[in-house]
Design a protein around this motif. Structure first.
Motif, mmCIF file in Angstrom:
data_model
loop_
_atom_site.group_PDB
_atom_site.id
_atom_site.type_symbol
_atom_site.label_atom_id
_atom_site.label_comp_id
_atom_site.label_asym_id
_atom_site.label_seq_id
_atom_site.Cartn_x
_atom_site.Cartn_y
_atom_site.Cartn_z
ATOM 1 N N PHE A 162 0.831 -1.194 0.000
ATOM 2 C CA PHE A 162 0.000 0.000 0.000
ATOM 3 C C PHE A 162 0.872 1.253 0.000
ATOM 4 N N GLN A 163 0.482 2.239 -0.788
ATOM 5 C CA GLN A 163 1.207 3.507 -0.815
ATOM 6 C C GLN A 163 0.225 4.649 -0.604
ATOM 7 N N GLU A 164 0.578 5.520 0.310
ATOM 8 C CA GLU A 164 -0.310 6.649 0.634
ATOM 9 C C GLU A 164 -0.017 7.839 -0.262
ATOM 10 N N CYS A 165 -0.118 7.660 -1.545
ATOM 11 C CA CYS A 165 0.085 8.781 -2.466
ATOM 12 C C CYS A 165 -0.404 8.384 -3.848
ATOM 13 N N ASN A 166 -0.458 9.378 -4.702
ATOM 14 C CA ASN A 166 -0.880 9.171 -6.082
ATOM 15 C C ASN A 166 0.049 8.178 -6.808
ATOM 16 N N LEU A 297 7.742 -0.330 7.756
ATOM 17 C CA LEU A 297 8.194 1.059 7.868
ATOM 18 C C LEU A 297 7.189 1.933 7.122
ATOM 19 N N THR A 298 6.535 2.820 7.837
ATOM 20 C CA THR A 298 5.484 3.638 7.221
ATOM 21 C C THR A 298 5.671 5.107 7.575
ATOM 22 N N LYS A 299 4.847 5.907 6.939
ATOM 23 C CA LYS A 299 4.825 7.339 7.230
ATOM 24 C C LYS A 299 4.520 7.557 8.715
ATOM 25 N N ALA A 300 3.607 6.744 9.250
ATOM 26 C CA ALA A 300 3.172 6.929 10.647
ATOM 27 C C ALA A 300 4.326 6.713 11.628
ATOM 28 N N ASN A 301 5.264 5.827 11.320
ATOM 29 C CA ASN A 301 6.411 5.641 12.233
ATOM 30 C C ASN A 301 7.699 6.268 11.664
ATOM 31 N N ALA A 313 26.092 3.369 8.244
ATOM 32 C CA ALA A 313 25.775 2.250 7.348
ATOM 33 C C ALA A 313 25.009 2.617 6.073
ATOM 34 N N THR A 314 23.958 3.399 6.188
ATOM 35 C CA THR A 314 23.124 3.660 5.005
ATOM 36 C C THR A 314 22.883 5.150 4.822
ATOM 37 N N PHE A 315 22.638 5.528 3.601
ATOM 38 C CA PHE A 315 22.389 6.939 3.274
ATOM 39 C C PHE A 315 21.067 7.409 3.873
ATOM 40 N N SER A 316 20.065 6.518 3.864
ATOM 41 C CA SER A 316 18.717 6.927 4.286
ATOM 42 C C SER A 316 18.440 6.661 5.761
ATOM 43 N N GLY A 317 19.184 5.739 6.375
ATOM 44 C CA GLY A 317 18.884 5.356 7.759
ATOM 45 C C GLY A 317 17.644 4.502 7.892
ATOM 46 N N MET A 318 17.291 3.808 6.823
ATOM 47 C CA MET A 318 16.050 3.013 6.834
ATOM 48 C C MET A 318 16.310 1.550 6.507
ATOM 49 N N GLY A 319 17.460 1.069 6.888
ATOM 50 C CA GLY A 319 17.750 -0.337 6.648
ATOM 51 C C GLY A 319 18.088 -0.608 5.196
ATOM 52 N N ASP A 320 17.970 -1.883 4.807
ATOM 53 C CA ASP A 320 18.385 -2.309 3.473
ATOM 54 C C ASP A 320 17.225 -2.643 2.559
ATOM 55 N N PHE A 321 16.002 -2.453 3.042
ATOM 56 C CA PHE A 321 14.845 -2.825 2.225
ATOM 57 C C PHE A 321 14.470 -1.625 1.338
ATOM 58 N N PHE A 322 14.792 -1.728 0.050
ATOM 59 C CA PHE A 322 14.636 -0.585 -0.858
ATOM 60 C C PHE A 322 13.201 -0.051 -0.882
ATOM 61 N N HIS A 323 12.237 -0.931 -0.731
ATOM 62 C CA HIS A 323 10.842 -0.494 -0.911
ATOM 63 C C HIS A 323 10.406 0.495 0.166
ATOM 64 N N ALA A 324 10.926 0.327 1.378
ATOM 65 C CA ALA A 324 10.571 1.283 2.432
ATOM 66 C C ALA A 324 11.207 2.642 2.121
ATOM 67 N N GLN A 325 12.424 2.608 1.598
ATOM 68 C CA GLN A 325 13.096 3.859 1.224
ATOM 69 C C GLN A 325 12.321 4.551 0.103
ATOM 70 N N ASP A 326 11.899 3.760 -0.879
ATOM 71 C CA ASP A 326 11.101 4.325 -1.972
ATOM 72 C C ASP A 326 9.788 4.908 -1.450
ATOM 73 N N CYS A 328 9.179 6.193 1.421
ATOM 74 C CA CYS A 328 9.431 7.456 2.121
ATOM 75 C C CYS A 328 9.466 8.631 1.143
ATOM 76 N N VAL A 329 10.192 8.459 0.052
ATOM 77 C CA VAL A 329 10.347 9.619 -0.845
ATOM 78 C C VAL A 329 9.135 9.833 -1.745
ATOM 79 N N THR A 330 8.464 8.748 -2.127
ATOM 80 C CA THR A 330 7.294 8.956 -2.999
ATOM 81 C C THR A 330 6.115 9.482 -2.188
ATOM 82 N N GLU A 331 5.908 8.936 -0.996
ATOM 83 C CA GLU A 331 4.820 9.455 -0.152
ATOM 84 C C GLU A 331 5.165 10.845 0.373
#
Ligand code: FES
Ligand SMILES: [Fe+2]
Length: 416
Positions: A162-166, A297-301, A313-326, A328-331
């Motif tokens: 689920f993605q909370e954006c267009n 990993l969601t907008k709410a947390n 370790a990481t540029f985003s600080g969100m672990g290694d799961f690319f989809h959560a990083q994506d 964050c930026v798309t939402e």
């Protein structure tokens, strides 16, 4: 620059909108097979701003109907599967997968009123672990015979989140290869690490080119060794992307499917041509996705961003799961990104081309024509030049030609 009017054309997909009319000319995933296995209960679904019910009749045939009963609007997802269709629990009206009203048991004997009732109904096809629906007018087009849709069960993996954006924000993220050097980057890569190329050249050369099936994008990183890291990814209008995703002899596919204008489902498909995919992909997604197909990993947390991890370790600080990083930026760009305020740069070249062809496709539909990518003729339902791969090539190899010389079964996707 994208005007307000263009942004609305591209992002609004509800019934009666030009962008919605475009999306409805294509088969869209409406659910995973896993959500509606044989013998399961009906499920309410929302697709392109429409509330619908997806069910299987007793023969196992999937049907997609308007959610609200044509009688007095009860929610059909609570209905009974019996007697060749879906029966409303309010007064027992019975509908088949085509929306025909087969029975109205509460009406006087001999009444033919049921013959004049039609429940909204849409065609469904099951393929590759997905159930697709066609919400457009007239005869549905062919389901594109993409190679990835023919993978048997042991050589594919399908899920969604689920993605909370267009939908367009996710769609455009797929066309953006430069972000791999930032958002998805680890701070350190070992000598054996496939991902090191993303920091050896953080400003890839980008060459989008229009093709019969959509857009092919070459993204080329010049490595310290003098070799080139060449990725070929693809946009399949209006809302699909195909790119190498770390799968040996196969690739990954994303569908960004509007729930409504401010939410969408990202369907993911991984497929392999030769070897079974194994359990690892399922385990990774199993750890990151809840049973409701929401990310851990969601907008709410705040995507559990960890500032210490960002230092070490990481540029985003969100672990290694690319989809959560994506996510964050798309939402993070807003429920519907305001594109009138953006500053499109060289790194967005493929996105600019994608917007242009989507706007043209919308104009085609408005003019009463099929958009370019709708396929109705079997002889045109072939995609020999749709390839997604990543290669390290010596500096003198022409990457525009290289992939044509490699048989498909030898294609090996490097990590994305
Ligand atoms: S509301 Fe469905 S049968 Fe009456
Ligand atoms: Fe990404």
């Amino acid at each position: 620059m994208t005007s307000q009017e263009e942004n609305e054309l591209l992002t609004h997909t509800g019934p009666g909108t030009p962008g919605g009319d475009l999306m409805r000319r294509f088969w869209q995933p409406v659910a995973l097979y896993d959500e509606l296995p044989t013998g399961s209960a009906p499920i309410p679904v929302r697709l392109l701003g429409q509330d619908l019910v997806l069910f299987r009749d007793e023969r196992g045939q999937p049907g997609l109907l308007g959610l609200h009963c044509a009688h007095r609007g009860a929610d059909l997802s609570y209905g009974r599967i019996e007697d060749g269709g879906l029966r409303c629990i309010y007064h027992g009206w019975l509908y088949d997968v085509h929306g025909r009203c087969l029975e109205q048991p509460g009406e006087p004997a001999g009444s033919t009123f049921h013959e004049r009732i039609r429940q909204t109904a849409y065609a469904c096809i099951e393929q590759c672990g997905l159930i697709f629906a066609y919400l457009g007018p007239g005869q549905p087009p062919l389901l594109p015979a993409y190679e990835f849709l023919s993978a048997p069960k042991e050589r594919r993996f399908a899920t969604k989140y689920f993605q909370e954006c267009n939908y367009l924000q996710g769609n455009e993220g797929n066309l953006d290869q430069t972000h791999f050097s930032f958002l998805h980057r680890r701070l350190h890569y070992g000598p054996e690490d496939h991902g090191a190329y993303v920091i050896e050249d953080v400003a890839p050369t980008l060459e989008p080119e229009e093709t019969d099936f959509g857009i092919r994008v070459y993204s080329v990183r010049h490595l310290r060794s003098g070799r080139n890291h060449v990725k070929i990814s693809n946009f399949l209008p209006p809302n699909v992307a195909a790119f190498s995703g770390g799968i040996r002899d196969g690739y990954s596919v994303h569908y960004h499917v509007p729930i409504d204008d401010t939410h969408h489902w990202k369907y993911l498909l991984h497929f392999s041509r030769s070897a079974p995919l194994g359990e690892r992909t399922g385990q990774v997604f199993g750890a990151e996705l809840g049973p409701d197909y929401r990310l851990r990993l969601t907008k709410a947390n705040r995507y559990l961003q960890d500032r210490e991890e960002m230092k070490a370790a990481t540029f985003s600080g969100m672990g290694d799961f690319f989809h959560a990083q994506d996510a964050c930026v798309t939402e993070g760009a807003g429920t519907i990104q305001d594109r009138t305020g953006e500053h499109v740069a060289y790194s967005d070249r493929a996105i600019v081309v994608a917007r242009k062809i989507l706007l043209q496709a919308i104009r085609d539909v408005q003019a009463g024509r099929d958009p370019h990518y709708v396929i109705r003729d079997e002889s045109e339902n072939l995609f020999p030049e749709l390839v997604a791969r990543a290669d390290e090539l010596s500096g003198d190899v022409d990457w525009h030609e290289h992939w044509k010389t490699v048989p498909k079964h030898q294609h090996v996707g490097a990590p994305a």
